[in-house]
Write a protein that holds these residues in place. Structure first.
Motif, short mmCIF file in Angstrom:
data_model
loop_
_atom_site.label_atom_id
_atom_site.label_comp_id
_atom_site.label_asym_id
_atom_site.label_seq_id
_atom_site.Cartn_x
_atom_site.Cartn_y
_atom_site.Cartn_z
N GLY A 163 41.15 37.41 46.45
CA GLY A 163 42.24 36.76 47.18
C GLY A 163 42.54 37.36 48.53
N ALA A 164 41.92 38.48 48.86
CA ALA A 164 42.22 39.15 50.13
C ALA A 164 41.63 38.43 51.33
CB ALA A 164 41.71 40.59 50.09
N VAL A 179 45.91 43.80 53.32
CA VAL A 179 45.67 44.92 54.23
C VAL A 179 44.18 45.19 54.29
CG1 VAL A 179 47.94 45.94 53.83
CG2 VAL A 179 46.03 46.58 52.36
N ASP A 180 43.73 45.89 55.34
CA ASP A 180 42.29 46.08 55.48
C ASP A 180 41.78 47.25 54.64
OD1 ASP A 180 41.95 48.64 57.23
OD2 ASP A 180 43.47 47.49 58.30
N SER A 181 40.48 47.25 54.42
CA SER A 181 39.86 48.22 53.51
C SER A 181 39.94 49.65 54.03
CB SER A 181 38.41 47.83 53.25
OG SER A 181 37.69 47.74 54.46
N GLY A 206 39.03 43.71 52.45
CA GLY A 206 40.43 43.70 52.08
C GLY A 206 40.72 44.20 50.68
N SER A 207 39.75 44.87 50.04
CA SER A 207 39.97 45.39 48.70
C SER A 207 38.98 46.52 48.45
CB SER A 207 39.79 44.29 47.64
OG SER A 207 38.43 43.90 47.57
N ILE A 208 39.29 47.37 47.47
CA ILE A 208 38.40 48.46 47.09
C ILE A 208 38.20 48.45 45.58
CG2 ILE A 208 38.00 50.96 47.07
CD1 ILE A 208 37.91 49.77 49.87
N PRO A 209 37.01 48.14 45.09
CA PRO A 209 36.73 48.28 43.67
C PRO A 209 36.51 49.76 43.33
CG PRO A 209 35.21 46.74 44.74
CD PRO A 209 35.90 47.52 45.81
N LEU A 210 36.89 50.15 42.13
CA LEU A 210 36.67 51.54 41.72
C LEU A 210 36.38 51.61 40.23
CD1 LEU A 210 39.49 52.67 40.19
CD2 LEU A 210 40.33 52.57 42.53
N LEU A 211 35.66 52.64 39.86
CA LEU A 211 35.41 52.97 38.46
C LEU A 211 36.34 54.11 38.08
CD1 LEU A 211 31.50 52.86 38.39
CD2 LEU A 211 33.09 51.16 37.47
N HIS A 231 40.27 46.91 40.79
CA HIS A 231 40.31 46.53 42.21
C HIS A 231 41.68 46.87 42.78
CE1 HIS A 231 36.54 44.12 41.98
NE2 HIS A 231 36.91 44.04 40.71
N VAL A 232 41.68 47.60 43.90
CA VAL A 232 42.90 47.95 44.61
C VAL A 232 42.98 47.09 45.87
CG1 VAL A 232 44.16 49.78 45.80
CG2 VAL A 232 42.84 50.31 43.72
#
Length: 280
Positions: free
Chosen positions: A75-76, A106-108, A156-161, A191-192
């Motif tokens: 959605g970003a 907001v941007d990555s 516009g997002s950061i995936p993380l483990l 996802h952040v």
């Protein structure tokens, strides 16, 4: 003379991984006949995904969806082809036929800076996808090297483990909320992102088409994961595709169909349920 009644304007919003695309090999062959039927009927199929714009551009071409918008990064990011662009707000006079990209979050770069601060403050362990090696991304996702590289191109997002405890995950979510950031669970990654989700982006696109055409379209949403709940709730009718993951999906939608099949077979099953007779 009998009056001709135009068919209602319909939109299909679909998650990709685990829905239109197979969870394991990312294929979509079982859904191809329905994609062709929808194209013939003039029904836009709009991807709504955690994938990046870089990942989506070749996928849109392969799926035959180059003339429809897309929603990336949960959605970003929204991509608007020419037919969906507002003449005053969107069109670039130097590139009137090109794709217009809008950022709703907001941007990555900001997200990566905040995540570094939170990691140090909490002392928690997690791996951000843009920091992972191509080999590690391939291992986590099953993507090939080229698509793994595209997955790192976040806007516009950061995936993380997440590599820490459930208790620390709650503390992590609280600190994110203090910055007006949200944490949502996908099929493989957390996802952040900013205070946005798939559902708000869907509502934005529905409103945009309503403004351009002067009509309120009927919408169908399809998805399989927890991060698809907002997408499904934003649509008039919904399909929850049986997932290949173990994450619970809690949804209360008045017009919800739950599939027996998974992936693109489940996608076709859901399309048949809602539009099989109408588009026979």
């Amino acid at each position: 003379m009998q009056e001709t009644i135009s068919p209602p304007l319909r939109l299909v919003f679909t998650d990709l991984d685990g829905s239109l695309l197979d969870h394991h090999d990312y294929g979509w062959e079982p859904a191809r006949p329905w994609l062709e039927r929808l194209d013939a009927a003039g029904v836009p199929v709009i991807p709504v995904t955690s994938k990046t714009r870089a990942e989506l551009l070749p996928l849109r071409q392969a799926l035959g969806l180059e003339q429809t918008p897309f929603i990336a990064e949960n959605g970003a990011i929204i991509g608007l082809p020419a037919a969906w662009q507002h003449a005053r707000l969107d069109r670039d006079p130097a590139n009137v036929d090109g794709l217009r990209v809008k950022a709703l979050s907001v941007d990555s770069d900001f997200l990566m800076r905040r995540l570094a601060v939170i990691r140090e403050r909490l002392g928690v362990a997690f791996r951000c996808l843009p920091d992972m090696t191509i080999e590690a991304i391939i291992e986590a996702t099953g993507l090939d090297a080229a698509r793994a590289g595209q997955a790192r191109e976040r806007e516009g997002s950061i995936p993380l483990l997440w590599d820490d405890s459930e208790a620390m995950l709650d503390a992590f979510r609280t600190l994110l909320a203090n910055d007006d950031l949200v944490l949502t669970q996908g099929g493989r990654f957390w996802h952040v992102m900013g205070n946005i989700d798939k559902g708000r982006a869907v509502s934005w696109l529905v409103a945009r088409l309503g403004a351009l055409r002067g009509i309120n379209p009927w919408s169908l949403g399809l998805g399989d994961g927890p991060n698809d709940v907002a997408l499904l709730n934003a649509c008039d009718a919904a399909v929850l595709i049986r997932g290949m993951h173990s994450h619970p999906v809690e949804i209360d939608h008045p017009r919800l169909y739950r599939t027996v099949e998974t992936g693109p077979r489940g996608w076709a099953e859901g399309m048949e349920h809602w539009l099989g007779q109408e588009l026979a």
